[in-house]
Design a protein around this motif. Structure first.
Motif, mmCIF file in Angstrom:
data_model
loop_
_atom_site.group_PDB
_atom_site.id
_atom_site.type_symbol
_atom_site.label_atom_id
_atom_site.label_comp_id
_atom_site.label_asym_id
_atom_site.label_seq_id
_atom_site.Cartn_x
_atom_site.Cartn_y
_atom_site.Cartn_z
ATOM 1 N N ARG A 172 6.408 12.979 -5.506
ATOM 2 C CA ARG A 172 6.343 14.317 -6.117
ATOM 3 C C ARG A 172 7.280 15.257 -5.365
ATOM 4 O O ARG A 172 7.324 15.251 -4.137
ATOM 5 C CB ARG A 172 4.926 14.891 -6.043
ATOM 6 C CG ARG A 172 3.803 13.876 -6.174
ATOM 7 C CD ARG A 172 3.671 13.328 -7.566
ATOM 8 N NE ARG A 172 2.520 12.423 -7.703
ATOM 9 C CZ ARG A 172 2.185 11.823 -8.833
ATOM 10 N NH1 ARG A 172 2.911 12.015 -9.921
ATOM 11 N NH2 ARG A 172 1.135 11.017 -8.887
ATOM 12 N N LEU A 173 7.988 16.094 -6.116
ATOM 13 C CA LEU A 173 8.902 17.055 -5.515
ATOM 14 C C LEU A 173 8.668 18.402 -6.185
ATOM 15 O O LEU A 173 8.526 18.465 -7.418
ATOM 16 C CB LEU A 173 10.337 16.571 -5.710
ATOM 17 C CG LEU A 173 11.425 17.178 -4.852
ATOM 18 C CD1 LEU A 173 12.515 16.145 -4.589
ATOM 19 C CD2 LEU A 173 12.030 18.395 -5.520
ATOM 20 N N MET A 174 8.613 19.491 -5.395
ATOM 21 C CA MET A 174 8.185 20.760 -5.977
ATOM 22 C C MET A 174 8.782 21.961 -5.257
ATOM 23 O O MET A 174 9.187 21.872 -4.092
ATOM 24 C CB MET A 174 6.659 20.837 -5.984
ATOM 25 C CG MET A 174 6.034 20.773 -4.611
ATOM 26 S SD MET A 174 4.598 19.669 -4.467
ATOM 27 C CE MET A 174 5.385 18.086 -4.237
ATOM 28 N N TYR A 175 8.785 23.088 -5.968
ATOM 29 C CA TYR A 175 9.375 24.330 -5.461
ATOM 30 C C TYR A 175 8.501 25.515 -5.858
ATOM 31 O O TYR A 175 8.082 25.623 -7.011
ATOM 32 C CB TYR A 175 10.786 24.502 -6.036
ATOM 33 C CG TYR A 175 11.361 25.896 -5.867
ATOM 34 C CD1 TYR A 175 11.944 26.291 -4.661
ATOM 35 C CD2 TYR A 175 11.320 26.813 -6.915
ATOM 36 C CE1 TYR A 175 12.465 27.576 -4.517
ATOM 37 C CE2 TYR A 175 11.849 28.087 -6.776
ATOM 38 C CZ TYR A 175 12.412 28.471 -5.572
ATOM 39 O OH TYR A 175 12.928 29.723 -5.424
ATOM 40 N N ASN A 176 8.221 26.392 -4.877
ATOM 41 C CA ASN A 176 7.554 27.675 -5.117
ATOM 42 C C ASN A 176 8.557 28.799 -4.917
ATOM 43 O O ASN A 176 9.200 28.872 -3.856
ATOM 44 C CB ASN A 176 6.430 27.912 -4.095
ATOM 45 C CG ASN A 176 5.299 26.918 -4.161
ATOM 46 O OD1 ASN A 176 4.654 26.772 -5.186
ATOM 47 N ND2 ASN A 176 5.040 26.235 -3.044
ATOM 48 N N SER A 177 8.692 29.704 -5.863
ATOM 49 C CA SER A 177 9.462 30.917 -5.582
ATOM 50 C C SER A 177 8.613 31.843 -4.723
ATOM 51 O O SER A 177 7.409 31.615 -4.523
ATOM 52 C CB SER A 177 9.861 31.622 -6.889
ATOM 53 O OG SER A 177 8.783 32.387 -7.406
ATOM 54 N N LEU A 178 9.223 32.896 -4.199
ATOM 55 C CA LEU A 178 8.435 33.948 -3.577
ATOM 56 C C LEU A 178 7.482 34.510 -4.631
ATOM 57 O O LEU A 178 7.807 34.552 -5.825
ATOM 58 C CB LEU A 178 9.337 35.058 -3.033
ATOM 59 C CG LEU A 178 10.356 34.658 -1.951
ATOM 60 C CD1 LEU A 178 11.105 35.894 -1.454
ATOM 61 C CD2 LEU A 178 9.703 33.926 -0.796
ATOM 62 N N CYS A 179 6.311 34.920 -4.200
ATOM 63 C CA CYS A 179 5.257 35.448 -5.092
ATOM 64 C C CYS A 179 4.723 34.376 -6.041
ATOM 65 O O CYS A 179 4.108 34.689 -7.063
ATOM 66 C CB CYS A 179 5.730 36.667 -5.882
ATOM 67 S SG CYS A 179 6.345 38.004 -4.849
ATOM 68 N N ALA A 180 4.979 33.095 -5.705
ATOM 69 C CA ALA A 180 4.441 31.990 -6.504
ATOM 70 C C ALA A 180 3.953 30.869 -5.599
ATOM 71 O O ALA A 180 3.887 29.721 -6.012
ATOM 72 C CB ALA A 180 5.496 31.471 -7.477
ATOM 73 N N GLY A 181 3.614 31.222 -4.345
ATOM 74 C CA GLY A 181 3.064 30.229 -3.430
ATOM 75 C C GLY A 181 3.907 29.947 -2.211
ATOM 76 O O GLY A 181 3.429 29.302 -1.275
ATOM 77 N N ALA A 182 5.179 30.376 -2.193
ATOM 78 C CA ALA A 182 6.012 30.143 -1.015
ATOM 79 C C ALA A 182 5.449 30.905 0.181
ATOM 80 O O ALA A 182 5.006 32.041 0.042
ATOM 81 C CB ALA A 182 7.449 30.576 -1.282
#
Length: 407
Positions: A172-182
């Motif tokens: 699994r590979l994933m990305y959080n933006s700021l204000c979305a979990g980063a």
């Protein structure tokens, strides 16, 4: 391999696996060279005792029809570095706050280099020192540049190439933006392995008619809201689109989000093809197995979280969840892009929040009472709560289709 050595995704010898064997064939799946590298170097770091804690996750299949997996990780809640607080998705980084140039050399496992385009990208593969799952790592493109947590086209392309370098259906590979979990304002993606399937692998998707560069692009979809519980876009990675058109399209969508201060998450996983006709055969043969990174037996490895439910296999429930006509299909690369209601302020690791893993059915819990008390309906309500309304999502979709048609 040491942290000074490099794995090159653009070399002629780098294998790309556009299809992998399905979960029912998991015992037959061989690791790729990249899989073996992730796992070997991560285990080596674990033996060096550079983590804040080991992998102590307790996964269980949540009762209900959706197949959510709830994961209790008590140590992560109590040991993890204090997260940063954000109020804007393009917030500037503060020099005095933590970034990934400050990690110790023992935390850097190796580098991934891509020099196939105008700009060479060297990605540092760094341990997540508070691991959530097996081989939980951070991928930090051109770390010394200290790019804020806003993914660029190089990061998107790198993520796709890394996914294609794995033969494991649970990578699994994933990305959080700021204000979305980063929690750190320094460009990074997460990756890890699970030894069990997740419901997002079978999200139904509806094709979005699209022309890009005056050509039909048939690999963009809208996710079926009944399945995903959060409105979003889906893409299928193919040999035609993986290196140019797909990264360009996703980057254009991210730029639209940035221009409109829309928090967002990106997920890259293996999943079912949209239909049986989408692929004809698996790109794996005995000779390719011989050139892989080695055997993939994981039985008895104490560092790999296993299902808490006694006697339940990692593949249990698949027959009921996957349509019969897709049961034997190899898995393709899928990408999900979710615009979402923002998370402002400091992130808590004891409360239940919808970050990126929850969007693909992998639910993190840091508090045992919340872990034991939440049910499937509670999770659906939480997911629905971060989703754009149908009206808002339709506007976003129409704006994006218009932008993409102008490329």
């Amino acid at each position: 391999m040491s942290s000074s050595e490099i794995y090159t995704t653009s070399s002629s010898t780098a294998r790309r696996y556009f299809h992998t064997l399905p979960w029912k064939n998991r015992p037959d799946i061989q690791f790729s060279e990249l899989d073996s590298l992730f796992r070997t170097e991560w285990e080596r770091a674990l033996r060096k005792d550079v983590f804040l804690h080991g992998v102590e996750s307790e996964p269980r299949r949540m009762p209900g029809r959706r197949g959510f997996v709830a994961v209790l990780c008590r140590s992560r809640a109590s040991h993890k570095r204090k997260p940063q607080s954000f109020t804007n998705i393009l917030q500037k980084s503060e020099p005095k706050t933590f970034n990934f140039t400050k990690v110790g050399l023992d935390e850097i496992l190796f580098y991934i280099e891509d020099d196939a385009h105008e700009k060479s990208v060297r990605t540092s593969v760094i341990i997540n020192n508070s691991p959530y799952e097996y081989a939980h790592c951070l991928l930090v493109p051109n770390a010394a540049e200290c790019h804020i947590q806003s993914i660029n086209i190089d990061g998107i392309r790198m993520g796709i190439r890394v996914l294609l370098g794995s033969r494991h259906p649970g990578f699994r590979l994933m990305y959080n933006s700021l204000c979305a979990g980063a929690s750190v304002n320094h460009l990074h993606l997460h990756c890890y392995y699970t030894e069990y399937w997740l419901p997002s692998e079978a999200f139904r998707m509806h094709q979005i008619p699209l022309k890009v560069h005056e050509k039909e692009f048939s690999d963009m979809f809208e996710l079926e809201f009944e399945d995903s519980c959060v409105r979003g876009f889906g893409f299928v990675i193919t040999e035609v689109n993986f290196d140019c058109s797909l990264p360009c399209i996703i980057h254009t969508i991210v730029q639209y989000f940035n221009d409109n201060n829309i928090a967002h998450n990106i997920v890259m996983i293996r999943g079912l093809p949209p239909s049986p006709e989408y692929i004809a055969s698996v790109d794996a043969s005995p000779d390719e197995n011989a050139r892989s990174g080695g055997a993939s037996n994981v039985d008895g490895n104490p560092n790999i979280p296993t299902m808490k439910d006694t006697g339940v296999s990692p593949y249990s429930g698949l027959e009921a969840y996957i349509p019969t006509n897709l049961w034997n299909c190899p898995l393709v690369g899928r990408i999900y892009v979710f615009p979402r209601v923002p998370l402002y302020g400091e992130k808590s690791y004891t409360k239940f929040h919808v970050n990126v893993t929850e969007l693909f059915g992998h639910l993190y819990f840091g508090d045992v009472s919340v872990y034991e008390s939440m049910n499937e309906n509670d999770v659906v309500d939480a997911l629905n709560g971060v989703s754009f309304s149908e009206q808002h999502f339709t506007k976003v979709k129409n704006d994006i289709v218009k932008l993409l048609s102008q490329l």
